[in-house]
Scaffold this motif. Structure first.
Motif, PDB file in Angstrom:
ATOM      1  N   ASN A  81      14.909   1.892   6.027  1.00  0.00           N
ATOM      2  CA  ASN A  81      14.939   1.100   4.936  1.00  0.00           C
ATOM      3  C   ASN A  81      13.778   0.068   5.140  1.00  0.00           C
ATOM      4  O   ASN A  81      12.998  -0.381   4.294  1.00  0.00           O
ATOM      5  N   LEU A  82      13.844  -0.564   6.136  1.00  0.00           N
ATOM      6  CA  LEU A  82      12.746  -1.562   6.797  1.00  0.00           C
ATOM      7  C   LEU A  82      11.497  -0.733   6.560  1.00  0.00           C
ATOM      8  O   LEU A  82      10.368  -1.560   5.959  1.00  0.00           O
ATOM      9  N   ASP A  83      11.290   0.429   6.995  1.00  0.00           N
ATOM     10  CA  ASP A  83      10.091   1.213   6.957  1.00  0.00           C
ATOM     11  C   ASP A  83       9.486   1.552   5.467  1.00  0.00           C
ATOM     12  O   ASP A  83       8.194   1.646   5.320  1.00  0.00           O
ATOM     13  N   ASP A  84      10.177   1.498   4.698  1.00  0.00           N
ATOM     14  CA  ASP A  84       9.760   1.618   3.228  1.00  0.00           C
ATOM     15  C   ASP A  84       8.641   0.488   2.798  1.00  0.00           C
ATOM     16  O   ASP A  84       8.008   0.731   1.889  1.00  0.00           O
ATOM     17  N   VAL A  85       8.857  -0.708   3.409  1.00  0.00           N
ATOM     18  CA  VAL A  85       7.810  -1.613   2.940  1.00  0.00           C
ATOM     19  C   VAL A  85       6.600  -1.252   3.339  1.00  0.00           C
ATOM     20  O   VAL A  85       5.353  -1.243   2.620  1.00  0.00           O
ATOM     21  N   SER A  86       6.148  -0.865   4.530  1.00  0.00           N
ATOM     22  CA  SER A  86       5.014  -0.323   5.184  1.00  0.00           C
ATOM     23  C   SER A  86       4.560   0.961   4.379  1.00  0.00           C
ATOM     24  O   SER A  86       3.433   0.923   4.069  1.00  0.00           O
ATOM     25  N   VAL A  87       5.458   1.797   3.989  1.00  0.00           N
ATOM     26  CA  VAL A  87       5.309   2.962   3.428  1.00  0.00           C
ATOM     27  C   VAL A  87       4.552   2.661   2.065  1.00  0.00           C
ATOM     28  O   VAL A  87       3.543   3.306   1.425  1.00  0.00           O
ATOM     29  N   ALA A  88       5.307   1.708   1.238  1.00  0.00           N
ATOM     30  CA  ALA A  88       4.700   1.326  -0.091  1.00  0.00           C
ATOM     31  C   ALA A  88       3.312   0.870   0.048  1.00  0.00           C
ATOM     32  O   ALA A  88       2.589   1.182  -0.887  1.00  0.00           O
ATOM     33  N   THR A 112      11.102   0.883  -5.237  1.00  0.00           N
ATOM     34  CA  THR A 112      12.957   1.082  -5.694  1.00  0.00           C
ATOM     35  C   THR A 112      13.635   1.432  -4.644  1.00  0.00           C
ATOM     36  O   THR A 112      14.935   1.188  -4.554  1.00  0.00           O
ATOM     37  N   ARG A 113      13.373   2.532  -3.739  1.00  0.00           N
ATOM     38  CA  ARG A 113      14.141   2.712  -2.525  1.00  0.00           C
ATOM     39  C   ARG A 113      14.625   1.383  -1.728  1.00  0.00           C
ATOM     40  O   ARG A 113      15.700   1.317  -1.499  1.00  0.00           O
ATOM     41  N   GLN A 135      12.498   9.952  -3.364  1.00  0.00           N
ATOM     42  CA  GLN A 135      12.057  10.815  -2.038  1.00  0.00           C
ATOM     43  C   GLN A 135      11.794   9.849  -0.869  1.00  0.00           C
ATOM     44  O   GLN A 135      11.109   8.898  -1.378  1.00  0.00           O
ATOM     45  N   LYS A 136      12.006  10.103   0.177  1.00  0.00           N
ATOM     46  CA  LYS A 136      11.617   9.154   1.177  1.00  0.00           C
ATOM     47  C   LYS A 136      10.147   9.675   1.675  1.00  0.00           C
ATOM     48  O   LYS A 136      10.022  10.894   2.006  1.00  0.00           O
ATOM     49  N   HIS A 137       9.038   8.813   1.652  1.00  0.00           N
ATOM     50  CA  HIS A 137       7.931   9.076   2.101  1.00  0.00           C
ATOM     51  C   HIS A 137       7.492   8.632   3.567  1.00  0.00           C
ATOM     52  O   HIS A 137       8.103   8.084   4.112  1.00  0.00           O
ATOM     53  N   ASP A 138       6.483   9.256   4.152  1.00  0.00           N
ATOM     54  CA  ASP A 138       6.131   9.053   5.491  1.00  0.00           C
ATOM     55  C   ASP A 138       4.562   8.670   5.272  1.00  0.00           C
ATOM     56  O   ASP A 138       3.540   9.561   5.332  1.00  0.00           O
ATOM     57  N   GLU A 139       4.161   7.250   5.443  1.00  0.00           N
ATOM     58  CA  GLU A 139       2.762   6.862   5.243  1.00  0.00           C
ATOM     59  C   GLU A 139       2.608   5.809   6.421  1.00  0.00           C
ATOM     60  O   GLU A 139       3.499   5.088   6.304  1.00  0.00           O
ATOM     61  N   ASP A 140       1.387   5.681   6.891  1.00  0.00           N
ATOM     62  CA  ASP A 140       1.000   4.576   7.677  1.00  0.00           C
ATOM     63  C   ASP A 140      -0.536   4.316   7.695  1.00  0.00           C
ATOM     64  O   ASP A 140      -1.153   5.070   6.983  1.00  0.00           O
ATOM     65  N   PHE A 141      -0.980   3.157   8.402  1.00  0.00           N
ATOM     66  CA  PHE A 141      -2.300   2.740   8.202  1.00  0.00           C
ATOM     67  C   PHE A 141      -3.208   3.895   8.763  1.00  0.00           C
ATOM     68  O   PHE A 141      -4.483   4.097   8.309  1.00  0.00           O
TER      69      PHE A 141
END
Length: 291
Positions: A77-84, A101-102, A124-130
């Motif tokens: 859940n914390l990771d979703d901030v960076s992903v967004a 929204t997640r 859906q859970k996404h996987d993104e980083d810089f």
């Protein structure tokens, strides 16, 4: 008995020769720093086997599966901030809106993320980083790098950690002791979840370093394309469009299928190396020891 000993000696000789050839081969284009990388990788493995893996095995043995799921949900859940944030930078506002929204749903209804209600509701859970964002912007990956304690990376992906880290809400938590304890729990929980995969790699890979490197680079390229096929692997599709006056249309399929099949090592890599092992920022604390 003599025959068995002879066969054993022959097998050991082949293994030794293979190892020697591996050590003497020229570095690949994607890994010009292979000598240095293998040294760092060896250090990481020593630390993993001496400290991280035993902790993960003990944790896995005593922790109920439900608790491990709750812990994984919390950090996801914390990771979703960076992903967004990275989805916005990549020009994908719809995906970024889904990520926000997640985070809102799981933080509130899911009680600070311990329950993943957003996935149940279809987000859906996404996987993104810089590092991926730089790749989408056209920045090449550069040489493959193995970072001390952090593991697989590239010249492009490594600096991206400094952009993603401040986006983690936990990074701004004032109580340093609690914050560091949570980071350790995250690392151990993730390492425990990867025990079956890494044990399998140890059994099937003749060269674990090369196996993880190729799997990492392949996975990162796939993430940047959002799972779209690699254009470089579609060069044989034109067979279907070429006229064939002297050869029956069905003469090529078996040969063509062999040409377009991915290499066995790549298939194994995608099957047994989870995304977390491919150096995402979410798995940064200690997961690099697994390669």
């Amino acid at each position: 008995m003599v025959t068995s000993i002879r066969n054993l000696c022959l097998l050991l000789g082949v293994v030794s020769l293979t190892s020697a050839c591996t050590a003497m081969r020229a570095p690949s284009d994607s890994d010009p720093l292979e000598g240095l990388n293998r040294t760092v990788d060896g250090f990481n493995q020593v630390v993993d086997k001496a400290v991280v893996k035993p902790l993960a095995q003990g944790y896995d043995k005593v922790t109920p599966p439900e608790i491990k799921t709750v812990i994984g949900n919390f950090f996801s859940n914390l990771d979703d901030v960076s992903v967004a944030f990275n989805n916005l930078l990549q020009g994908k506002p719809k995906a970024a809106g889904s990520d926000i929204t997640r985070f809102a749903l799981n933080t509130t209804i899911g009680i600070v993320g311990i329950a993943d209600v957003a996935t149940e509701l279809g987000f859906q859970k996404h996987d993104e980083d810089f590092g991926q964002t730089l790749g989408v912007w056209g920045v090449g990956s550069g040489p493959y790098l193995v970072l001390p304690l952090l593991g697989p990376s590239t010249l492009r992906d490594a600096p991206g950690r400094f952009v993603d880290a401040p986006l983690d809400p936990l990074y701004h938590y004032d109580d340093v002791r609690v914050r560091n304890s949570l980071f350790v729990v995250h690392a151990v929980n993730t390492r425990a979840r990867l025990l079956p995969a890494t044990d399998l790699v140890e059994r099937v890979a003749l060269d674990q370093y090369a196996f993880v490197r190729d799997a990492y680079l392949r996975r990162r390229a796939s993430l940047i394309r959002d799972g779209a096929p690699d254009p470089a692997e579609r060069v044989y599709e034109d067979f279907d469009d070429e006229p064939s006056s002297s050869v029956a249309p069905q003469a090529f399929p078996p040969f063509r299928a062999a040409l377009v099949q991915p290499e066995p090592v790549d298939q194994q890599a995608d099957a047994v190396i989870p995304a977390d092992l491919q150096q995402s920022e979410r798995a940064r604390s200690g997961l690099g020891l697994l390669n």
